[in-house]
Design a protein around this motif. Structure first.
Motif, PDB file in Angstrom:
ATOM      1  N   ASP A 147      19.881 -12.676  19.560  1.00 38.00           N
ATOM      2  CA  ASP A 147      20.345 -13.981  19.160  1.00 38.00           C
ATOM      3  C   ASP A 147      18.951 -14.952  18.948  1.00 38.00           C
ATOM      4  N   VAL A 148      17.711 -14.705  19.732  1.00 36.27           N
ATOM      5  CA  VAL A 148      16.598 -15.058  19.426  1.00 36.27           C
ATOM      6  C   VAL A 148      15.643 -14.101  19.472  1.00 36.27           C
ATOM      7  N   PHE A 149      14.681 -14.030  18.612  1.00 38.52           N
ATOM      8  CA  PHE A 149      13.411 -12.891  18.738  1.00 38.52           C
ATOM      9  C   PHE A 149      12.385 -13.307  17.944  1.00 38.52           C
ATOM     10  N   SER A 150      11.037 -12.593  18.154  1.00 43.79           N
ATOM     11  CA  SER A 150       9.940 -12.824  17.419  1.00 43.79           C
ATOM     12  C   SER A 150       9.390 -11.346  17.409  1.00 43.79           C
ATOM     13  N   HIS A 151       8.206 -11.026  16.471  1.00 43.99           N
ATOM     14  CA  HIS A 151       7.933  -9.893  16.301  1.00 43.99           C
ATOM     15  C   HIS A 151       6.290 -10.089  16.068  1.00 43.99           C
ATOM     16  N   ARG A 152       5.327  -9.365  16.767  1.00 43.26           N
ATOM     17  CA  ARG A 152       4.022  -9.337  16.492  1.00 43.26           C
ATOM     18  C   ARG A 152       3.622  -7.951  16.554  1.00 43.26           C
ATOM     19  N   GLY A 153       3.369  -7.431  15.362  1.00 45.96           N
ATOM     20  CA  GLY A 153       2.915  -5.921  15.128  1.00 45.96           C
ATOM     21  C   GLY A 153       1.657  -5.756  14.222  1.00 45.96           C
ATOM     22  N   ALA A 154       1.394  -4.566  13.915  1.00 45.67           N
ATOM     23  CA  ALA A 154      -0.079  -4.227  13.250  1.00 45.67           C
ATOM     24  C   ALA A 154       0.167  -4.852  11.742  1.00 45.67           C
ATOM     25  N   LEU A 155       1.439  -5.027  11.187  1.00 46.97           N
ATOM     26  CA  LEU A 155       1.678  -5.063   9.915  1.00 46.97           C
ATOM     27  C   LEU A 155       2.293  -6.594   9.762  1.00 46.97           C
ATOM     28  N   PHE A 156       3.126  -6.932  10.689  1.00 44.29           N
ATOM     29  CA  PHE A 156       4.074  -7.902  10.340  1.00 44.29           C
ATOM     30  C   PHE A 156       4.097  -8.741  11.663  1.00 44.29           C
ATOM     31  N   SER A 157       4.029 -10.346  11.419  1.00 39.70           N
ATOM     32  CA  SER A 157       4.273 -11.218  12.527  1.00 39.70           C
ATOM     33  C   SER A 157       5.163 -12.216  12.032  1.00 39.70           C
ATOM     34  N   ILE A 158       6.317 -12.710  13.070  1.00 37.12           N
ATOM     35  CA  ILE A 158       7.270 -13.427  12.753  1.00 37.12           C
ATOM     36  C   ILE A 158       7.295 -14.324  14.179  1.00 37.12           C
ATOM     37  N   PRO A 159       7.157 -15.456  13.982  1.00 35.35           N
ATOM     38  CA  PRO A 159       7.346 -16.505  14.930  1.00 35.35           C
ATOM     39  C   PRO A 159       8.982 -16.462  15.386  1.00 35.35           C
ATOM     40  N   PRO A 182       0.784  -1.077   0.009  1.00 32.08           N
ATOM     41  CA  PRO A 182       0.177   0.068  -0.002  1.00 32.08           C
ATOM     42  C   PRO A 182       0.795   1.129   0.050  1.00 32.08           C
ATOM     43  N   TRP A 183       0.462   2.080  -0.522  1.00 33.78           N
ATOM     44  CA  TRP A 183       1.115   3.386  -0.838  1.00 33.78           C
ATOM     45  C   TRP A 183       0.826   4.280   0.369  1.00 33.78           C
ATOM     46  N   LYS A 184      -0.443   4.024   0.887  1.00 39.17           N
ATOM     47  CA  LYS A 184      -0.827   4.859   2.281  1.00 39.17           C
ATOM     48  C   LYS A 184      -0.244   4.186   3.464  1.00 39.17           C
ATOM     49  N   GLY A 185       0.365   4.807   4.561  1.00 38.21           N
ATOM     50  CA  GLY A 185       0.651   4.290   5.656  1.00 38.21           C
ATOM     51  C   GLY A 185       2.229   3.887   5.645  1.00 38.21           C
ATOM     52  N   ARG A 186       2.777   4.739   4.684  1.00 37.01           N
ATOM     53  CA  ARG A 186       4.329   4.166   4.678  1.00 37.01           C
ATOM     54  C   ARG A 186       5.421   4.340   5.915  1.00 37.01           C
ATOM     55  N   GLY A 187       4.653   5.485   6.538  1.00 40.41           N
ATOM     56  CA  GLY A 187       5.512   5.832   7.827  1.00 40.41           C
ATOM     57  C   GLY A 187       5.364   4.936   8.808  1.00 40.41           C
ATOM     58  N   ALA A 188       4.082   4.344   9.152  1.00 39.98           N
ATOM     59  CA  ALA A 188       4.161   3.235   9.930  1.00 39.98           C
ATOM     60  C   ALA A 188       4.594   2.089   9.689  1.00 39.98           C
ATOM     61  N   ARG A 189       4.667   1.867   8.204  1.00 38.48           N
ATOM     62  CA  ARG A 189       5.482   0.487   7.869  1.00 38.48           C
ATOM     63  C   ARG A 189       6.958   0.773   7.962  1.00 38.48           C
ATOM     64  N   LEU A 190       7.462   1.907   7.684  1.00 38.79           N
ATOM     65  CA  LEU A 190       8.657   2.287   7.996  1.00 38.79           C
ATOM     66  C   LEU A 190       9.116   2.233   9.532  1.00 38.79           C
ATOM     67  N   GLU A 191       8.273   2.337  10.496  1.00 40.15           N
ATOM     68  CA  GLU A 191       8.546   2.127  11.898  1.00 40.15           C
ATOM     69  C   GLU A 191       8.625   0.843  12.113  1.00 40.15           C
ATOM     70  N   GLU A 192       7.847  -0.137  11.642  1.00 40.07           N
ATOM     71  CA  GLU A 192       7.528  -1.449  11.928  1.00 40.07           C
ATOM     72  C   GLU A 192       8.698  -2.163  11.448  1.00 40.07           C
ATOM     73  N   THR A 193       9.192  -1.494  10.198  1.00 38.92           N
ATOM     74  CA  THR A 193      10.420  -2.324   9.405  1.00 38.92           C
ATOM     75  C   THR A 193      11.456  -2.212  10.173  1.00 38.92           C
ATOM     76  N   LEU A 194      11.850  -0.928  10.740  1.00 39.80           N
ATOM     77  CA  LEU A 194      13.044  -0.527  11.515  1.00 39.80           C
ATOM     78  C   LEU A 194      13.017  -1.378  12.901  1.00 39.80           C
ATOM     79  N   ASP A 195      11.898  -1.729  13.277  1.00 42.73           N
ATOM     80  CA  ASP A 195      11.798  -2.273  14.581  1.00 42.73           C
ATOM     81  C   ASP A 195      12.203  -3.672  14.364  1.00 42.73           C
ATOM     82  N   VAL A 196      11.892  -4.493  13.258  1.00 41.18           N
ATOM     83  CA  VAL A 196      12.179  -5.815  12.774  1.00 41.18           C
ATOM     84  C   VAL A 196      13.967  -5.704  12.574  1.00 41.18           C
TER      85      VAL A 196
END
Length: 305
Positions: free
Chosen positions: A154-166, A132-146
């Motif tokens: 060494d071990v991580f997981s992520h659960r956000g508004a856009l991405f979920s990583i086991p 999506p073109w809209k919401g680029r700022g929020a997508r960037l913030e979560e990308t930076l988090d990941v």
């Protein structure tokens, strides 16, 4: 001030021979870095005007190479120069994939990667990659988090508004510890504050130096407000010369001028506090041979000053 060159990853010189020639030129002439850009589309009529000059997209973008693959190739044929993206559109792939690619390149280049991220300017490209073109700022913030979790855990997981990583083990570690530097191309007040709040530096394009340094002050102030040391931030300034045969009115610089005027601009940028400046002679109509000559004359002129 460090100096860099853009690799020929756009246009007719985007060939193995072209990249090798600029790699050799950079290392032999004493440049500090090499840079690539990012495109996935080149429509005849983009959905938004190009954000500089007359608004027309340069037609050299019709032939474009993958930036990270190109930098990997450049890494295998250089030993010293740093390798940067200006810019990599960081929202076009899942952040876990982006983290793997960037970390691999930093490992293979033995710690020479500079990650320059941008959000792009053409909605058509987002359509093409189903983002999506809209919401680029929020997508960037979560990308930076990941990215941050990937590089520091060494071990991580992520659960956000856009991405979920086991939960996963991360055995691949960047050569630069804990991570390669991440710079952002941003010009809105929110984007400038984001740099100061959480990134390593700024990727602006050439503009009158008082305006440039005024925006830099916004970034530094945001860093102080976030309780970060503003002196750790770095600016890498992209210059796309539009070379003229005779000197232009100073008010037109850095939009257009002679090579000598661009040399003067680079010297003034160094005095103003710019940490790094890199030039893309591929934005001109110069042949590859002429680009090599211009690169030699440019660095000689700037260093002589």
């Amino acid at each position: 001030m460090k100096l860099g060159l853009a690799l020929p990853t756009f246009g007719p010189d985007a060939t193995p021979e072209g990249i090798l020639q600029i790699c050799r030129t950079a290392e032999d002439a004493g440049y500090d870095s090499l840079w690539t850009g990012d495109r996935v589309l080149a429509p005849h009529v983009p959905g938004a005007p190009y954000p500089s000059g007359d608004g027309e997209m340069p037609r050299i973008y019709e032939n474009h190479m993958d930036p990270l693959v190109s930098l990997t190739f450049a890494a295998s044929h250089t030993t010293r120069v740093r390798l940067g993206t200006s810019t990599l559109n960081g929202l076009w792939q899942p952040p876990i994939m982006l983290a793997r690619s960037l970390t691999t390149l930093d490992v293979l280049s033995e710690g020479r990667l500079v990650v320059g991220l941008g959000l792009g300017w053409m909605p058509d490209e987002y359509t093409a990659v189903s983002v999506p073109w809209k919401g680029r700022g929020a997508r960037l913030e979560e990308t930076l988090d990941v990215l941050e979790k990937y590089w520091t855990s060494d071990v991580f997981s992520h659960r956000g508004a856009l991405f979920s990583i086991p939960e996963t083990v991360v055995g691949l570690k960047a050569h630069q510890r804990p991570a390669p530097p991440v710079l952002l191309a941003a010009f809105s007040p929110g984007g400038l504050r984001r740099i100061g709040r959480r990134l390593d530096g700024w990727l602006p394009v050439a503009m009158p130096l008082p305006h440039l340094m005024g925006m830099w002050d916004v970034i530094r102030k945001a860093a102080v407000e976030a309780e970060r040391d503003p002196d750790t931030l770095r600016m890498a300034l992209r210059v796309n010369p539009q070379l003229t045969g005779s000197r232009t009115d100073p008010d037109r610089m850095p939009a257009a001028g002679t090579l000598g005027q661009y040399i003067d601009y680079a010297r003034a940028a160094a005095e103003a506090g710019v940490h790094e400046l890199f030039v893309d002679f591929g934005q001109t109509h110069a042949t590859l041979t002429e680009r090599v000559d211009l690169a030699g004359r440019f660095i000689e002129g700037v260093r002589r000053g």
